[in-house]
Write an enzyme that holds these catalytic residues in place. Structure first.
Site, short mmCIF file in Angstrom:
data_model
loop_
_atom_site.label_atom_id
_atom_site.label_comp_id
_atom_site.label_asym_id
_atom_site.label_seq_id
_atom_site.Cartn_x
_atom_site.Cartn_y
_atom_site.Cartn_z
N ALA A 125 0.84 -1.21 0.00
CA ALA A 125 0.00 0.00 0.00
C ALA A 125 0.87 1.26 0.00
CB ALA A 125 -0.93 0.00 1.21
N ASP A 174 1.30 -9.89 8.31
CA ASP A 174 2.65 -9.50 8.67
C ASP A 174 3.57 -10.23 7.69
OD1 ASP A 174 5.27 -9.53 9.78
OD2 ASP A 174 4.48 -9.21 11.78
N CYS A 245 12.50 4.53 2.68
CA CYS A 245 12.58 5.99 2.53
C CYS A 245 13.23 6.58 3.78
CB CYS A 245 11.21 6.61 2.27
SG CYS A 245 9.94 6.19 3.46
#
EC number: 2.1.1.178
Length: 472
Positions: A125, A174, A245
């Site tokens: 996502a 998970d 990131c």
């Protein structure tokens, strides 16, 4: 300027310990305080780059090529009246608003035009990298898109649907389960790992409000578990890309080297030094990419690529899958669906997909998914194409998004009607009437599937794709 970007003193001191000698601290801080350049990626499942550039020119959008993604562009557009996200082209999936640096991991995975039949996206996502991978796969094979946060699965599915992706199987786990549940199942794995987000301050001035070195180290432990799971799920000979990131080595180089230390000769680092012109400006001695905000005027990012050169012993798990609720259609049933789809909608089904049924719902699954069906529980597989009734089939919206082309017969809508369509309302094409289901288009691209009721086309747009204000 984002002069109010929060950069904790402890974080800046930490950055000083690993900032390359070729970069300056004052440039790093200045870059963090500059707003991001907006960037988009052309969705080649829907439109060619050449045709999109032609459309962009007509809107006076100024595009600058992103060097590491042939479909990616920095964009300068007047959004004072209509945001890019509310343009017809975006709502129809012709392009995706995606930060330039986030295009790097899929580009690295498919470097040298590699072809994969089975791909795993472990943290998918909202879907920017998932839809990029699907386009690089040309909707062929199977792409397993997993998302741990249940609240984000709906957004992931909406983006997959909007972009016309049909080869995805979604799951909600998970991602540490994959190594044991689907060992050595995938040709390629992308682990864009959950991280501290240190590189995202240019779009979120508060991204660092809760930063601490202790939390970074805690996150790194989870990342090490995830990268081990990714490696176990990868076939021998397959490729793995690990990305974040974040900027700190604890979440980046140290996690990447944990993989090589753990699996030894079974893992080989694939250098990214030649991924694109000037990639060497961000290449570490190991061959990873460590992108700082000032390097390419983008978000901060880290990308590492590996080749699995030998098998690994996966964790042992006990599986309790329950009864699988789908069954394949018989040859007669499949033939009926294929004939009806061709006669009523003028479409043929892709040869690398198979028809399955659950109750009265007809689904199109990627054939490459079938070996996994008895090994893992997915939340959604392929696309739902029809509901079966006594008098035939009621075709679904994803037939329009994932199976049509620009040559598919459709009713062309005016700008006013197209706007009404995206707002979820029925439309009345001027001077037209008809029977049955019909594709509707705007500016030469399909935007949906409706049904004639006299001179009115009943809207079939799924609720999650409906927009209610500030449209084109």
């Amino acid at each position: 300027m984002h002069a109010n970007v929060y950069l904790p003193e402890d974080f800046l001191k930490h950055v000083e310990t690993f900032l390359p000698n070729t970069l300056k601290m004052e440039d790093f801080i200045a870059a963090c305080q500059r707003p991001l350049r907006k960037s988009i990626r052309v969705n080649t499942l829907k439109i060619s780059v050449e045709d999109f550039l032609h459309k962009a020119k007509s809107y006076d959008w100024h595009l600058t090529a992103i060097p590491w993604c042939s479909e990616g562009f920095w964009i300068d557009a007047d959004e004072s009246i209509v945001p890019l996200g509310n343009t017809a082209e975006h709502m129809a999936g012709l392009f995706y608003i995606q930060e330039a640096s986030s295009m790097l991991p899929p580009s690295a995975l498919f470097h040298d035009n590699e072809v994969f039949q089975t791909v795993l996206d472990m943290a998918a996502a909202p879907g920017s990298k998932t839809t990029q991978i699907a386009a690089l796969m040309n909707n062929e094979g199977v792409l397993v898109a997993n998302e741990f946060a249940a609240s984000r699965v709906k957004v992931l599915h909406a983006n997959i649907e909007r972009c016309g992706v049909r080869n995805v199987a979604m799951s909600n786990y998970d991602a540490r389960v994959f190594g044991g549940w689907l060992p050595e199942q995938f040709d390629a794995v992308l682990l864009d790992a959950p991280c501290s987000g240190e590189g995202t301050v240019r779009k979120d001035p508060d991204a660092m409000k809760n930063w601490s070195l202790n939390s970074t180290q805690d996150i790194a432990q989870t990342q090490k578990d995830l990268i081990e799971s990714a490696f176990h799920a990868l076939k021998a000979g397959g490729s793995l890309v690990y990305s974040t990131c974040a900027l700190s080595p604890e979440e980046n180089q140290q996690v990447a080297l944990h993989l090589t230390n753990t699996f030894g000769d079974a893992v080989e680092i694939s250098s990214l030094e030649h991924l694109f012109p000037s990639a060497d400006k961000a290449t570490t001695p190991e061959g990873f990419l460590h992108v700082f905000p000032q390097t390419y005027d983008s978000e901060g990012f880290f990308i590492a690529k590996f080749k699995k050169t030998g098998s690994s012993s996966a964790p042992s798990v006990q599986k309790r899958l329950g009864k699988f609720p789908f069954q394949p259609l018989t040859k007669k049933e499949s033939s009926d669906v294929v004939i009806d789809l061709e006669q009523t909608m003028g479409l043929t089904l892709p040869s690398d997909s198979a028809l399955w049924k659950r109750d009265n719902d007809i689904w199109l699954f990627p054939k490459a998914l079938e070996p996994m069906l008895g090994e893992f529980r997915f939340s959604r597989m392929g696309i739902k194409i029809a509901e079966q009734h006594k008098k035939g089939y009621r075709w679904q919206h994803q037939v329009a998004t994932a199976l049509t082309s620009n040559d598919t017969a459709s009713v062309a809508l005016s700008e006013e009607n197209a706007r009404e369509w995206f707002m979820g309302r029925d439309v009345r094409p001027e001077g037209l009437t008809g029977k049955g289901e019909v594709f509707v288009s705007y500016n030469d691209f399909i935007i949906g599937l409706g049904k004639w009721v006299g001179n009115r086309v009943k809207n079939g747009l799924p609720r999650e794709l409906v927009r209610d204000k500030n449209l084109f």
